[in-house]
Design a protein around this motif. Structure first.
Motif, PDB file in Angstrom:
ATOM      1  N   ASN A 150       0.876  -1.006  -0.097  1.00  0.00           N
ATOM      2  CA  ASN A 150       0.077  -0.282   0.325  1.00  0.00           C
ATOM      3  C   ASN A 150       0.923   1.063  -0.077  1.00  0.00           C
ATOM      4  N   MET A 151       2.044   1.044   0.912  1.00  0.00           N
ATOM      5  CA  MET A 151       3.105   2.428   0.730  1.00  0.00           C
ATOM      6  C   MET A 151       3.550   2.682  -0.680  1.00  0.00           C
ATOM      7  N   PHE A 152       3.773   1.519  -1.308  1.00  0.00           N
ATOM      8  CA  PHE A 152       4.361   1.572  -2.563  1.00  0.00           C
ATOM      9  C   PHE A 152       3.414   2.215  -3.838  1.00  0.00           C
ATOM     10  N   VAL A 153       2.483   1.942  -3.662  1.00  0.00           N
ATOM     11  CA  VAL A 153       1.136   2.368  -4.102  1.00  0.00           C
ATOM     12  C   VAL A 153       0.657   3.894  -4.314  1.00  0.00           C
ATOM     13  N   LYS A 154       0.895   4.309  -2.764  1.00  0.00           N
ATOM     14  CA  LYS A 154       0.641   5.733  -2.369  1.00  0.00           C
ATOM     15  C   LYS A 154       1.736   6.310  -3.235  1.00  0.00           C
ATOM     16  N   ILE A 155       2.686   5.981  -2.831  1.00  0.00           N
ATOM     17  CA  ILE A 155       3.903   6.328  -3.223  1.00  0.00           C
ATOM     18  C   ILE A 155       4.568   6.850  -4.944  1.00  0.00           C
ATOM     19  N   LEU A 156       3.300   5.236  -5.452  1.00  0.00           N
ATOM     20  CA  LEU A 156       3.285   5.635  -6.739  1.00  0.00           C
ATOM     21  C   LEU A 156       2.608   6.314  -7.340  1.00  0.00           C
ATOM     22  N   LEU A 157       1.681   6.438  -6.883  1.00  0.00           N
ATOM     23  CA  LEU A 157       0.335   7.225  -7.261  1.00  0.00           C
ATOM     24  C   LEU A 157       0.329   8.803  -7.059  1.00  0.00           C
ATOM     25  N   SER A 158       1.353   9.474  -6.025  1.00  0.00           N
ATOM     26  CA  SER A 158       1.641  10.517  -5.357  1.00  0.00           C
ATOM     27  C   SER A 158       1.817  11.777  -6.738  1.00  0.00           C
ATOM     28  N   LEU A 159       1.057  12.456  -6.682  1.00  0.00           N
ATOM     29  CA  LEU A 159       1.572  13.650  -7.114  1.00  0.00           C
ATOM     30  C   LEU A 159       2.935  13.869  -7.618  1.00  0.00           C
ATOM     31  N   PRO A 160       3.642  14.195  -6.678  1.00  0.00           N
ATOM     32  CA  PRO A 160       5.044  14.259  -7.134  1.00  0.00           C
ATOM     33  C   PRO A 160       5.102  13.741  -8.265  1.00  0.00           C
ATOM     34  N   VAL A 161       5.055  12.199  -8.590  1.00  0.00           N
ATOM     35  CA  VAL A 161       5.369  10.959  -8.953  1.00  0.00           C
ATOM     36  C   VAL A 161       4.937  11.096 -10.147  1.00  0.00           C
ATOM     37  N   ILE A 162       3.716  11.373 -10.462  1.00  0.00           N
ATOM     38  CA  ILE A 162       2.812  11.602 -11.216  1.00  0.00           C
ATOM     39  C   ILE A 162       3.691  12.755 -12.405  1.00  0.00           C
TER      40      ILE A 162
END
Length: 185
Positions: free
Chosen positions: A3-15
């Motif tokens: 879940n943490m990995f998905v949250k980081i991957l889908l965060s606005l900075p990463v996007i």
């Protein structure tokens, strides 16, 4: 951990970073984010649109200042920079386009979801009303059957000896067809 990995991957900075370097992947991440975070769809699309506009502020400000004939040296350096003129302007147009498209998509999906949700709620209410009606009818039938069972007795025919179920005061034997009485009634 996942879940943490998905949250980081889908965060606005990463996007934002993936939109800059690999636009297709950034759009895919944005679509996944919009499906996972239903409550923040308008916020996410708005942030992307606003970020695209903010990148254009130096160019807009320079155009306005040129109209009123004011010259700011560091602003001219930013505007004349090749990185800003080519890469960031292109990125800004991409963000504005994606922001507008996703704002419209979010709005349309929200309308469709609300209509679907309303129709689903009305369907569930109709099913509950039908279930309640059927339950009342079944309860009434069961009450009638219970009352009938209270007055129903096994009576042995005095003529042929067969067992009969009688719910009235008098009835006929099922086998010999003679009149028999329910003495318990």
């Amino acid at each position: 951990m996942f879940n943490m990995f998905v949250k980081i991957l889908l965060s606005l900075p990463v996007i934002f970073i993936t939109l800059y370097f690999i636009p297709f992947l950034g759009i895919c991440l944005l679509v996944v984010r919009l499906f996972i975070n239903n409550r923040k769809n308008l916020f996410t699309s708005s942030i992307i649109f606003i970020t695209g506009i903010l990148i254009l502020i130096p160019k807009i400000l320079n155009s306005v200042l040129n109209l009123i004939k004011i010259d700011i040296p560091f602003l001219n350096d930013i505007i004349n920079n090749e990185f800003y003129n080519v890469n960031l302007i292109k990125y800004s147009k991409l963000l504005i386009t994606i922001g507008v498209i996703f704002l419209l998509l979010t709005y349309v999906i929200k309308i469709i979801f609300n209509k679907f949700n309303n129709s689903l709620i009305s369907y569930i209410k109709n099913v509950e009303l039908q279930d309640e009606k059927i339950s009342k009818e079944n309860d009434l039938e069961m009450k009638i059957k219970r009352e009938k069972m209270k007055t129903t007795n096994y009576v042995k025919c005095p003529y042929c000896g067969s067992d009969n179920i009688i719910s009235l005061k008098t009835s006929r034997c099922q086998y010999c067809r003679r009149v028999i009485e329910n003495k318990k009634e």
